[in-house]
Scaffold this motif. Structure first.
Motif, PDB file in Angstrom:
ATOM      1  N   VAL A  12       0.862  -1.183   0.000  1.00  0.00           N
ATOM      2  CA  VAL A  12       0.000   0.000   0.000  1.00  0.00           C
ATOM      3  C   VAL A  12       0.901   1.237   0.000  1.00  0.00           C
ATOM      4  O   VAL A  12       1.780   1.381   0.847  1.00  0.00           O
ATOM      5  N   VAL A  13       0.689   2.096  -1.007  1.00  0.00           N
ATOM      6  CA  VAL A  13       1.462   3.329  -1.110  1.00  0.00           C
ATOM      7  C   VAL A  13       0.750   4.453  -0.360  1.00  0.00           C
ATOM      8  O   VAL A  13       1.358   5.247   0.345  1.00  0.00           O
ATOM      9  N   SER A  14      -0.575   4.496  -0.538  1.00  0.00           N
ATOM     10  CA  SER A  14      -1.330   5.517   0.192  1.00  0.00           C
ATOM     11  C   SER A  14      -2.743   5.040   0.466  1.00  0.00           C
ATOM     12  O   SER A  14      -3.278   4.189  -0.239  1.00  0.00           O
ATOM     13  N   ARG A  15      -3.307   5.578   1.524  1.00  0.00           N
ATOM     14  CA  ARG A  15      -4.683   5.258   1.924  1.00  0.00           C
ATOM     15  C   ARG A  15      -5.417   6.577   2.064  1.00  0.00           C
ATOM     16  O   ARG A  15      -4.964   7.479   2.769  1.00  0.00           O
ATOM     17  N   GLU A  16      -6.537   6.678   1.372  1.00  0.00           N
ATOM     18  CA  GLU A  16      -7.257   7.941   1.360  1.00  0.00           C
ATOM     19  C   GLU A  16      -8.709   7.649   1.714  1.00  0.00           C
ATOM     20  O   GLU A  16      -9.325   6.771   1.106  1.00  0.00           O
ATOM     21  N   GLU A  17      -9.263   8.362   2.678  1.00  0.00           N
ATOM     22  CA  GLU A  17     -10.684   8.185   3.002  1.00  0.00           C
ATOM     23  C   GLU A  17     -11.502   9.101   2.113  1.00  0.00           C
ATOM     24  O   GLU A  17     -11.232  10.294   2.022  1.00  0.00           O
ATOM     25  N   LYS A  26      -4.047   2.970  -2.879  1.00  0.00           N
ATOM     26  CA  LYS A  26      -3.156   2.979  -4.039  1.00  0.00           C
ATOM     27  C   LYS A  26      -2.004   2.054  -3.696  1.00  0.00           C
ATOM     28  O   LYS A  26      -1.341   2.233  -2.672  1.00  0.00           O
ATOM     29  N   CYS A  27      -1.783   1.053  -4.542  1.00  0.00           N
ATOM     30  CA  CYS A  27      -0.818  -0.001  -4.220  1.00  0.00           C
ATOM     31  C   CYS A  27       0.210  -0.142  -5.333  1.00  0.00           C
ATOM     32  O   CYS A  27      -0.054   0.188  -6.482  1.00  0.00           O
ATOM     33  N   THR A  28       1.331  -0.706  -4.975  1.00  0.00           N
ATOM     34  CA  THR A  28       2.366  -0.974  -5.974  1.00  0.00           C
ATOM     35  C   THR A  28       2.952  -2.357  -5.733  1.00  0.00           C
ATOM     36  O   THR A  28       2.737  -2.952  -4.677  1.00  0.00           O
ATOM     37  N   ASP A  29       3.639  -2.864  -6.744  1.00  0.00           N
ATOM     38  CA  ASP A  29       4.469  -4.038  -6.521  1.00  0.00           C
ATOM     39  C   ASP A  29       5.892  -3.502  -6.424  1.00  0.00           C
ATOM     40  O   ASP A  29       6.435  -2.969  -7.395  1.00  0.00           O
ATOM     41  N   ALA A  30       6.471  -3.656  -5.242  1.00  0.00           N
ATOM     42  CA  ALA A  30       7.787  -3.061  -5.005  1.00  0.00           C
ATOM     43  C   ALA A  30       8.888  -3.794  -5.759  1.00  0.00           C
ATOM     44  O   ALA A  30       9.991  -3.274  -5.921  1.00  0.00           O
ATOM     45  N   ASN A  31       8.604  -5.005  -6.229  1.00  0.00           N
ATOM     46  CA  ASN A  31       9.667  -5.837  -6.804  1.00  0.00           C
ATOM     47  C   ASN A  31       9.611  -6.022  -8.316  1.00  0.00           C
ATOM     48  O   ASN A  31      10.586  -6.452  -8.914  1.00  0.00           O
ATOM     49  N   GLN A  89      -2.773   0.409   5.993  1.00  0.00           N
ATOM     50  CA  GLN A  89      -2.073   1.699   5.998  1.00  0.00           C
ATOM     51  C   GLN A  89      -0.919   1.659   5.005  1.00  0.00           C
ATOM     52  O   GLN A  89      -0.487   0.577   4.594  1.00  0.00           O
ATOM     53  N   ALA A  90      -0.436   2.823   4.636  1.00  0.00           N
ATOM     54  CA  ALA A  90       0.722   2.908   3.738  1.00  0.00           C
ATOM     55  C   ALA A  90       1.848   2.040   4.295  1.00  0.00           C
ATOM     56  O   ALA A  90       2.124   2.064   5.492  1.00  0.00           O
ATOM     57  N   GLY A  91       2.442   1.227   3.432  1.00  0.00           N
ATOM     58  CA  GLY A  91       3.523   0.335   3.853  1.00  0.00           C
ATOM     59  C   GLY A  91       3.051  -1.091   4.074  1.00  0.00           C
ATOM     60  O   GLY A  91       3.846  -2.026   3.986  1.00  0.00           O
ATOM     61  N   ASP A  92       1.750  -1.268   4.384  1.00  0.00           N
ATOM     62  CA  ASP A  92       1.223  -2.622   4.610  1.00  0.00           C
ATOM     63  C   ASP A  92       1.233  -3.429   3.317  1.00  0.00           C
ATOM     64  O   ASP A  92       1.127  -2.873   2.221  1.00  0.00           O
ATOM     65  N   LEU A  93       1.313  -4.748   3.467  1.00  0.00           N
ATOM     66  CA  LEU A  93       1.240  -5.631   2.303  1.00  0.00           C
ATOM     67  C   LEU A  93      -0.192  -6.097   2.092  1.00  0.00           C
ATOM     68  O   LEU A  93      -0.968  -6.270   3.039  1.00  0.00           O
ATOM     69  N   LEU A  94      -0.543  -6.278   0.820  1.00  0.00           N
ATOM     70  CA  LEU A  94      -1.881  -6.709   0.434  1.00  0.00           C
ATOM     71  C   LEU A  94      -1.709  -7.807  -0.615  1.00  0.00           C
ATOM     72  O   LEU A  94      -1.256  -7.542  -1.719  1.00  0.00           O
TER      73      LEU A  94
END
Lengths: 260, 302
Positions: A12-17, A26-31, A89-94
């Motif tokens: 998770v890059v960002s979490r917006e309410e 908004k999520c990314t694949d870091a790898n 939250q931002a930083g969490d894995l999904l």
């Protein structure tokens, strides 16, 4: 033609309410680069840390940005599963299984006038579809409905992509009433319609499309377990019998459905 | 690397981990995300002589640690399987096993006879325990007479490995297991789902279209494990254990209870690649405990 499915640990890059009932992740694949995904497809998101729920949650792909390697999910907080996803939250894995399902048919000609109709959280996949159309040099028209103004989601994002018309049931934004009553439908002609939203809304739009002989696709959201066509739980009655919404859909031509 | 191979009658599996019917399609649905050849066996979805549409939607309800389903054996019939599906799966390098269901002993036998002709299918699993159909299914699996009648008919029509899947919705599962063994079954697999229900309190209505469904997932594991323990000590044919297995530890518990192989069902929905991870985990456990072969731990639990 089917896109290869992947199991990925997204970050998770960002979490917006968005109001108090929706969360945009908004999520990314870091790898690695995200796999190709088509508008109207969805992901099965694993829900970690929820005692009440067990299965993954099917969530449509809201937007894909290749430049930032992001995929967006718009989550409506309904039950324990969606609430658990909304707490990420931002930083969490999904953990996501994606992309799944068939997706909307994309118009082949720039001359085709396409109307994208969304209701509530059902507007989510239309943003990605509109954005893809824009990339192909087309200008989509959005007709978005909600109960009240504060439940209209991502309006500024839609406005970046195409023309936006709005209805609310209480008249707090746009025209008052349902999407099928909006004046744009009486002023302009559309060559095809793609719809995602609550079932009564989709049925009303399907009826309008049929009455005006406009090709129309709807995106269904039947409850599902696997998302891969194995459990046969998410079936919809069609002209071909019971079929899995997760693999034969979620997008169906209205003529394939047995809707009245 | 421990020896993971195991036997179910004449059938040799490269490892004891199979995928359960109705949770893994025909395998092909999962091939993007899991190496099918690393699975010990794939039991494909329930097949009947005639095509079936199954039950109406909604067919599932989530529960804590599990789910209920009432799919009701939707499938396109055995002819479709033989003509359309079999050519696509026959060369997958694992044992492809067909789950067979029916509405009468003759109906089961007709379906089994068609599968008997398929060279690369070496076993069937007889479903006498589906809780979600009115005609047949569990109706046969809950009495000694019913179970015997189906196995007797199928045994005459099918000469390869015959596995019979047992229902837990009975007073005494051991008597059913012994009865199907006496009729010539080569193996029993257990358990099928436990019958349950779920209610939407706002609608004041049961959630599933037919009211009840079969419960599966980690919540049923202790019940399944107990039954595998009991049955494996009462019969002389190999037992296949299933019910809520989601990890290598779960699988080893079933093997120690007396299972010669195991099936993974509902856990495939959470992690489509779980079966291969479980097989790897069994291997790691055996290596860490200096056990040469998985066969050495079958039924060792006191």
């Amino acid at each position: 033609m089917a896109l290869k499915k992947h199991i990925v640990d997204l970050q998770v890059v960002s979490r917006e309410e968005l109001g108090d009932r929706f969360v945009l992740l908004k999520c990314t694949d870091a790898n690695a680069p995200l796999p190709p995904m088509m508008p109207g497809q969805f992901a099965q998101l694993r829900v970690d840390g929820s005692k009440e729920t067990f299965l993954r949650r099917p969530i449509s792909i809201n937007f894909v940005d290749l430049k930032s390697n992001q995929v967006w999910f718009l989550i409506q907080l309904v039950g324990a599963g969606s609430r658990a996803l909304g707490r990420l939250q931002a930083g969490d894995l999904l953990n996501a299984l994606l992309p799944l399902g068939n997706g909307f048919s994309m118009p082949v000609s720039a001359d085709t006038k396409v109307l994208l109709v969304g209701g509530g959280v059902g507007t989510a996949p239309l943003l990605y579809m509109g954005a893809q159309m824009k990339l192909m040099g087309m200008k989509p028209t959005f007709l978005l409905g909600a109960r009240t103004a504060d439940m209209l989601l991502q309006l500024e994002e839609f406005q970046k992509v195409g023309d936006v018309y709005v209805t609310t049931e209480d008249g707090s934004a746009g025209e008052k009433g349902f999407v099928t009553q909006h004046s744009i439908l009486f002023k302009e002609h559309f060559d095809r319609i793609s719809v995602c939203g609550p079932s009564p809304m989709m049925k009303a739009v399907a009826k309008y499309a049929r009455a005006n002989s406009i090709p129309c696709e709807v995106s269904l959201e039947n409850m599902m377990a696997c998302g891969l066509g194995a459990c046969l739980c998410c079936v919809e009655k069609t002209t071909k019998g019971n079929v899995c919404v997760c693999t034969e859909g979620p997008v169906f031509d209205i003529n394939e459905l047995t809707w009245e | 690397m421990a020896n993971l191979s195991t036997n179910i009658g004449a059938l040799q599996l490269k490892n004891p981990v199979m995928t359960a019917s109705g949770t893994f399609g025909y395998g092909l649905e999962f091939e993007d995300v899991v190496d099918l050849t690393a699975i010990g066996g794939i039991i494909v979805k329930g097949t009947t002589f005639q095509p079936r549409q199954g039950n109406d939607y909604p067919r599932m309800a989530e529960t804590p640690s599990g789910m209920l389903n009432c799919v009701g054996l939707q499938n396109k019939g055995v002819q479709y399987f033989c003509e359309e599906i079999y050519p696509k799966i026959r060369n997958i390098d694992t044992e492809m096993i067909v789950n067979v269901s029916g509405s009468s002993p003759e109906d089961y036998a007709r379906c089994a006879a068609c599968i008997n002709e398929l060279e690369d299918i070496h076993a069937i699993e007889l479903n006498i325990s589906c809780p979600n159909v009115h005609d047949g299914g569990m109706a046969f699996g809950v009495t000694v007479e019913g179970a015997s009648s189906v196995v007797r008919a199928v045994r005459q029509a099918y000469d390869k490995t015959l596995i019979v899947k047992l229902s837990p919705n009975v007073t005494d599962i051991v008597s059913i297991a012994k009865a199907v063994e006496a009729e010539g079954a080569d193996s029993v697999s257990l358990i099928n789902t436990l019958m349950g229900t779920s209610i939407d309190i706002e609608k004041r209505k049961r959630m599933l279209s037919i009211g009840t469904g079969g419960l599966s997932g980690p919540c049923v594991k202790p019940v399944a494990l107990r039954m595998v323990y009991q049955v494996s000590r009462a019969v002389n044919i190999p037992v296949i254990g299933l019910g809520g297995i989601s990890s290598a530890t779960d699988a080893i518990e079933f093997i120690m209870a007396g299972a010669s192989a195991i099936e993974i069902g509902t856990a495939n929905f959470l992690d489509p690649a779980i079966s291969v991870k479980v097989a790897q985990g069994i291997n790691e456990w055996l290596d860490a405990h200096n056990v040469a072969s998985v066969k050495d731990i079958i039924g060792v639990a006191e």
